[in-house]
Motif scaffolding. Structure first.
Motif, PDB file in Angstrom:
ATOM      1  N   ARG A 239       0.828  -1.210   0.000  1.00  0.00           N
ATOM      2  CA  ARG A 239       0.000   0.000   0.000  1.00  0.00           C
ATOM      3  C   ARG A 239       0.863   1.260   0.000  1.00  0.00           C
ATOM      4  O   ARG A 239       0.479   2.288   0.555  1.00  0.00           O
ATOM      5  N   GLU A 241       1.619   3.463  -2.282  1.00  0.00           N
ATOM      6  CA  GLU A 241       1.119   4.667  -2.958  1.00  0.00           C
ATOM      7  C   GLU A 241       0.207   5.479  -2.041  1.00  0.00           C
ATOM      8  O   GLU A 241       0.380   6.693  -1.882  1.00  0.00           O
ATOM      9  N   SER A 242      -0.740   4.816  -1.396  1.00  0.00           N
ATOM     10  CA  SER A 242      -1.663   5.535  -0.514  1.00  0.00           C
ATOM     11  C   SER A 242      -0.962   6.008   0.755  1.00  0.00           C
ATOM     12  O   SER A 242      -1.242   7.097   1.272  1.00  0.00           O
ATOM     13  N   GLN A 243      -0.013   5.213   1.252  1.00  0.00           N
ATOM     14  CA  GLN A 243       0.701   5.595   2.465  1.00  0.00           C
ATOM     15  C   GLN A 243       1.616   6.797   2.222  1.00  0.00           C
ATOM     16  O   GLN A 243       1.724   7.688   3.066  1.00  0.00           O
ATOM     17  N   ALA A 245       1.078   9.068  -0.071  1.00  0.00           N
ATOM     18  CA  ALA A 245       0.182  10.217  -0.230  1.00  0.00           C
ATOM     19  C   ALA A 245      -0.224  10.773   1.139  1.00  0.00           C
ATOM     20  O   ALA A 245      -0.254  12.000   1.343  1.00  0.00           O
ATOM     21  N   ALA A 246      -0.516   9.885   2.096  1.00  0.00           N
ATOM     22  CA  ALA A 246      -0.860  10.331   3.451  1.00  0.00           C
ATOM     23  C   ALA A 246       0.334  10.999   4.126  1.00  0.00           C
ATOM     24  O   ALA A 246       0.178  11.994   4.852  1.00  0.00           O
ATOM     25  N   LYS A 248       2.770  12.703   2.622  1.00  0.00           N
ATOM     26  CA  LYS A 248       2.929  14.037   2.041  1.00  0.00           C
ATOM     27  C   LYS A 248       1.891  15.002   2.599  1.00  0.00           C
ATOM     28  O   LYS A 248       2.198  16.163   2.903  1.00  0.00           O
TER      29      LYS A 248
END
Length: 411
Positions: A239, A241-243, A245-246, A248
C-alpha cells in the motif's frame, strides 16, 4: 555445393586473409570498434540492472526517504533544512502504517585513527537504535545500537567495511576503541560490505562510521532541530502509494503550506528510484547504441570498399579459377568466407577491447559492467551479420566476372 567444395573455398579464403595482411588489419579494426561499443552497451545495461536491484534492495520496498527542500523545483537560495525533530515524532506517532522513523544527519570528511593507522574522508552518520533494520543493512559481526546507547549518547559506533579494513585489516574491530576526530568511540559492530557508490557526492556507502544520533550532534556540535532527511518504513509494502500520499499530506499540514504552494520536501520510494535508473539506462542505451551502429556501419563500408578493390586487383586470379572449372558459386563462397573470417576476427578483438574498456570504466566508477554469455553471442553474431551483409555485393561481383574478360583485365 558439396562439403568438399566448401572446405576448399574456406581454405582458399584463409590463404587470402593471410596474404592480404593490410586489408585484414583495416577491416578487423573497423569491425572491432563497433563490436567494442556493442559489448559496452550490453555489459553496461546488465551492470545497471544489477546495480538497480542492489540499490532497491538496500532502499527497501517498504521504505520512503524524505529530503528537505523540493529537489524537482528547487529555487536558488531555497531552504533545504525543512525537516524537524517534531516532524519525525508526529510521523512516528500519528501516521497509520508507520513502524519506524529514522532521522538522517551526517558530518563528512572526518578522520578515524587507531594505533597509528588512519582512515580519512569518512562520513560520520547519526542513527537511532536498530540502524541495520532501518537501512536493510546486515552486520558482519557485533551488535546494533540499543535504545540505551541512544538515550545516554553513548560513545559507541558501527564501522563500515572500508574504515574497518583500513584500521584493522583482517582482524575484528569489535571491542576496540578508535578516535574519530579525537572523539574516542568503542566499536560494537561492523557493517557488511555493500560495494557501490551512492553515499552522497559519489561517496562509497561502505566509507562510513555510524554513531548514535545524540552522540554525533553533541560531539560535533551539529544542529539539533533540523535534519537533512528522514527514513520512514511502513508495515504494508503493498500500500505504498496511498501511504506515501498520506505522508505528504501530513508533512504539508505540519509545515503549514497553503494549497497553491509547492512541497518544501521531497519523498522518494523504491519505485521512483527504479524509474530514475530506467531513464538513465535508456539514455545510455540510446547513446551507446547509436555509437555501436555507426561504428559497425563504418566497419561494413570499409569491408565493402576494400573487397570491391580486391575484386578488381584479383580479377586475373578469379578468371584463372573460372577457366580451370571453378563455378561462380565457389567464388562467391570464397569471398563470403573471407569477409566472415575478417569480421569474426574483428568481433573477437572488439569483444576483448569492450570488456577491457568496461573494466577500466568500472575501476574509475564511471560505469558498472556485468559480463554474461549473451555478450559473446551478440558480438560474434553482429560480426557475422556485418560480414555477410557487406561482403555479399563484392562476392557476387567476383562471382559474376566473365572468365575471359577477367583474364584479359589481369593481363
Amino acid at each position: 555445393m558439396t562439403p568438399r567444395t566448401l572446405a576448399r573455398a574456406l581454405g582458399m579464403a584463409l590463404d587470402a586473409v593471410l596474404a592480404f595482411r593490410l586489408r585484414t588489419l583495416f577491416v578487423s579494426l573497423a569491425v572491432a570498434f563497433g563490436i567494442a561499443a556493442l559489448t559496452l552497451i550490453v555489459t553496461a545495461v546488465d551492470g545497471a540492472n544489477r546495480m538497480a536491484y542492489q540499490i532497491v534492495d538496500m532502499f527497501g520496498p517498504d521504505a520512503a526517504l524524505i529530503f528537505g527542500g523540493n529537489i524537482k523545483k528547487r529555487a536558488v537560495g531555497e531552504r533545504t533544512l525543512t525537516l524537524t525533530a517534531e516532524d519525525a515524532r508526529r510521523i512516528r506517532r500519528s501516521l497509520p502504517g508507520v513502524y519506524l522513523v529514522t532521522p538522517m544527519r551526517a558530518k563528512f570528511d572526518v578522520t578515524a585513527r587507531y594505533e597509528g593507522r588512519t582512515a580519512a574522508g569518512l562520513a560520520a552518520v547519526g542513527a537511532l537504535e536498530d540502524y541495520t533494520k532501518a537501512w536493510n543493512w546486515p552486520l558482519a559481526e557485533g551488535r546494533d545500537f540499543t535504545p540505551e546507547d541512544v538515550e545516554r549518547a553513548a560513545k559507541v559506533c558501527l564501522l563500515g567495511d572500508k574504515p574497518a579494513r583500513a584500521l584493522f585489516g583482517d582482524e575484528s574491530p569489535v571491542g576496540r576503541t578508535i578516535f574519530l576526530n579525537n572523539v574516542p568511540l568503542l566499536v560494537v559492530g561492523k557493517l557488511a560490505y555493500r560495494g557501490f557508490s551512492g553515499g552522497g557526492g559519489g561517496r562509497e556507502v561502505d566509507d562510513r562510521v555510524i554513531l548514535p544520533l545524540p552522540t554525533l550532534t553533541n560531539r560535533f556540535n551539529l544542529d539539533r532541530k533540523f535534519f537533512v532527511g528522514l527514513r520512514v518504513k511502513f508495515s504494508d509494502a503493498t500500500r505504498m502509494e496511498s501511504q506515501v500520499a498520506a505522508l505528504k499530506a501530513m508533512l504539508r499540514e505540519l509545515h503549514h503550506l497553503p494549497p497553491e504552494a509547492d512541497d518544501d520536501f521531497t519523498v522518494l520510494t523504491a519505485d521512483e528510484v527504479l524509474a530514475f535508473l530506467a531513464m538513465l539506462k535508456g539514455g545510455l542505451m540510446v547513446f551507446l547504441g547509436v555509437t555501436a551502429v555507426a561504428a559497425l556501419a563504418v566497419g561494413g563500408f570499409v569491408l565493402a570498399n576494400l573487397f570491391a578493390l580486391s575484386v578488381t586487383e584479383r580479377s586475373s586470379e578469379i578468371g584463372l579459377k573460372r577457366a580451370l572449372g571453378a563455378r561462380s558459386s565457389a567464388v562467391l563462397a570464397q569471398f563470403l568466407f573471407e569477409a566472415v573470417i575478417l569480421t569474426l576476427a574483428g568481433g573477437i578483438l572488439g569483444l576483448f577491447l569492450g570488456l577491457s574498456l568496461g573494466q577500466l570504466l568500472t575501476r574509475l566508477e564511471i560505469l558498472t559492467i556485468q559480463f554474461s554469455w549473451k555478450v559473446f553471442i551478440m558480438a560474434l553474431g553482429g560480426s557475422l551479420v556485418v560480414g555477410l551483409v557487406f561482403g555479399l555485393k563484392p562476392a557476387r561481383q567476383a562471382a559474376s566476372l566473365d572468365p575471359v574478360e577477367a583474364l584479359r583485365g589481369g593481363g
